[in-house]
Motif scaffolding. Structure first.
Motif, PDB file in Angstrom:
ATOM      1  N   UNK A 154       0.814  -1.055  -0.107  1.00 20.14           N
ATOM      2  CA  UNK A 154      -0.060   0.228  -0.050  1.00 20.14           C
ATOM      3  C   UNK A 154       0.843   1.436  -0.044  1.00 20.14           C
ATOM      4  N   UNK A 155       1.807   1.344   0.841  1.00 17.77           N
ATOM      5  CA  UNK A 155       3.003   2.340   0.513  1.00 17.77           C
ATOM      6  C   UNK A 155       3.450   2.632  -0.931  1.00 17.77           C
ATOM      7  N   UNK A 156       3.757   1.734  -1.350  1.00 18.22           N
ATOM      8  CA  UNK A 156       4.452   1.599  -2.651  1.00 18.22           C
ATOM      9  C   UNK A 156       3.254   2.124  -3.715  1.00 18.22           C
ATOM     10  N   UNK A 157       2.035   1.767  -3.472  1.00 16.23           N
ATOM     11  CA  UNK A 157       0.960   2.150  -4.267  1.00 16.23           C
ATOM     12  C   UNK A 157       0.787   3.692  -4.179  1.00 16.23           C
ATOM     13  N   UNK A 158       0.674   4.346  -2.915  1.00 16.20           N
ATOM     14  CA  UNK A 158       0.488   5.703  -2.731  1.00 16.20           C
ATOM     15  C   UNK A 158       1.578   6.438  -3.576  1.00 16.20           C
ATOM     16  N   UNK A 159       2.780   5.965  -3.704  1.00 15.92           N
ATOM     17  CA  UNK A 159       4.014   6.719  -4.290  1.00 15.92           C
ATOM     18  C   UNK A 159       3.796   6.636  -5.884  1.00 15.92           C
ATOM     19  N   UNK A 160       3.235   5.391  -6.236  1.00 12.48           N
ATOM     20  CA  UNK A 160       2.822   5.253  -7.702  1.00 12.48           C
ATOM     21  C   UNK A 160       4.103   4.739  -8.333  1.00 12.48           C
ATOM     22  N   UNK A 161       3.969   4.076  -9.544  1.00 10.79           N
ATOM     23  CA  UNK A 161       5.135   3.391 -10.322  1.00 10.79           C
ATOM     24  C   UNK A 161       6.063   4.425 -10.603  1.00 10.79           C
ATOM     25  N   UNK A 162       5.824   5.843 -11.089  1.00 11.34           N
ATOM     26  CA  UNK A 162       6.937   6.531 -11.337  1.00 11.34           C
ATOM     27  C   UNK A 162       7.890   7.022 -10.384  1.00 11.34           C
ATOM     28  N   UNK A 163       7.502   6.839  -9.184  1.00 13.20           N
ATOM     29  CA  UNK A 163       8.257   7.162  -7.920  1.00 13.20           C
ATOM     30  C   UNK A 163       8.563   6.167  -7.185  1.00 13.20           C
ATOM     31  N   UNK A 164       8.551   4.676  -7.579  1.00 15.71           N
ATOM     32  CA  UNK A 164       8.617   3.521  -6.826  1.00 15.71           C
ATOM     33  C   UNK A 164      10.191   3.526  -6.388  1.00 15.71           C
ATOM     34  N   UNK A 165      11.183   3.966  -7.117  1.00 15.94           N
ATOM     35  CA  UNK A 165      12.730   4.016  -6.631  1.00 15.94           C
ATOM     36  C   UNK A 165      12.828   5.101  -5.491  1.00 15.94           C
ATOM     37  N   UNK A 166      12.172   5.958  -5.488  1.00 16.41           N
ATOM     38  CA  UNK A 166      12.166   7.140  -4.453  1.00 16.41           C
ATOM     39  C   UNK A 166      11.524   6.548  -3.018  1.00 16.41           C
ATOM     40  N   UNK A 167      10.350   5.905  -3.472  1.00 11.81           N
ATOM     41  CA  UNK A 167       9.595   5.410  -2.188  1.00 11.81           C
ATOM     42  C   UNK A 167      10.505   4.292  -1.391  1.00 11.81           C
ATOM     43  N   UNK A 168      11.161   3.243  -2.358  1.00 13.22           N
ATOM     44  CA  UNK A 168      12.039   2.270  -1.699  1.00 13.22           C
ATOM     45  C   UNK A 168      13.326   2.801  -1.079  1.00 13.22           C
ATOM     46  N   UNK A 169      13.801   4.128  -1.815  1.00 13.51           N
ATOM     47  CA  UNK A 169      15.037   4.535  -1.139  1.00 13.51           C
ATOM     48  C   UNK A 169      14.849   5.366  -0.024  1.00 13.51           C
ATOM     49  N   UNK A 170      13.466   5.844   0.291  1.00  3.66           N
ATOM     50  CA  UNK A 170      12.919   6.337   1.648  1.00  3.66           C
ATOM     51  C   UNK A 170      12.955   5.380   2.778  1.00  3.66           C
ATOM     52  N   UNK A 171      12.362   4.175   2.383  1.00  2.00           N
ATOM     53  CA  UNK A 171      12.395   3.093   3.283  1.00  2.00           C
ATOM     54  C   UNK A 171      14.101   2.497   3.642  1.00  2.00           C
ATOM     55  N   UNK A 172      14.804   2.664   2.690  1.00  3.25           N
ATOM     56  CA  UNK A 172      16.154   2.246   3.019  1.00  3.25           C
ATOM     57  C   UNK A 172      16.970   3.159   3.743  1.00  3.25           C
ATOM     58  N   UNK A 173      16.469   4.615   3.699  1.00  2.00           N
ATOM     59  CA  UNK A 173      17.067   5.281   4.359  1.00  2.00           C
ATOM     60  C   UNK A 173      16.564   5.439   5.978  1.00  2.00           C
TER      61      UNK A 173
END
Length: 217
Positions: A154-173
């Motif tokens: 659900x978190x990734x869906x809110x960010x959308x496919x165009x910002x998937x990399x940024x969404x994942x990076x935020x969790x990694x940070x």
């Protein structure tokens, strides 16, 4: 499949338990894992040799290599039992917390995250040391971190496919900051704070940072 493989499959289908040889193999593997973990906790990763592990477990190097390819793999298996699986669960729990939009729930999750680090603090220094020393283990650690945002659909869906990399990076940070905070707070003792106070400040930093801009108030 070999005849032996067919026999083994049939034996499990009809409900027969493991053979004496299989039980002994499982006990040896368990003993190697337990001894390796105790030594890693006591001495750190680099100082422990395979000979130390087999000596503590009362077996041979040949037996060790029947179960594990080397120190990186046995530490990976220890992590899979104690750290990694629980970490994925913890971030899966974060998914509905973020969907709720409640900062109070997020602060509660942050306190549970700090508790998770406290529960795993004995093995974390060995894990960090292995990441720094072993190229093979760097790949293992990278995969472990990449699994966390994958547990948050659900978190990734809110960010959308165009910002998937940024969404994942935020969790990694987020993972990286929590790790560094915990090392400085609980291991090194260079941060003077209670767990609740730290969780509140970390919530101030990260609650908004994990929301897409259009979801922020």
């Amino acid at each position: 499949m070999s005849r032996l493989g067919v026999v083994e499959c049939w034996r499990y289908i009809v409900g027969e338990g493991p053979t004496l040889r299989e039980r002994q193999k499982l006990r040896t593997r368990r003993e190697l894992l337990d001894c390796a973990k105790a030594l890693f906790v006591e001495r750190g990763y680099a100082a422990v040799k395979i000979d130390d592990i087999v000596s503590a477990a009362g077996c041979s190097r040949a037996t060790f290599y029947l179960h594990f390819s080397g120190k990186p793999e046995i530490l990976q298996k220890i992590g899979a039992e104690t750290m990694a699986r629980r970490a994925v669960t913890m971030y899966a729990d974060l998914d509905p917390v973020l969907a709720s939009g409640s900062r109070a729930e997020f602060a509660g999750w942050m306190r549970r995250a700090v508790e998770w680090f406290e529960a795993n603090q004995e093995i974390l220094p060995a894990w960090d040391e292995a990441v720094a020393l072993e190229p093979e283990f760097q790949a293992i650690a990278r995969r472990a971190v990449s699994e966390l945002p994958a547990a948050m659909p659900r978190y990734l869906e809110r960010w959308g496919p165009d910002r998937d990399h940024e969404a994942r990076l935020r969790i990694e940070l987020l993972v990286s900051q929590l790790e560094r905070f915990f090392v400085r707070w609980a291991v090194q003792g260079t941060i003077d704070s209670s767990a609740d106070e730290a969780a509140e400040v970390l919530s101030d930093i990260w609650f908004t940072a994990l929301l897409p801009p259009e979801h922020r108030r």
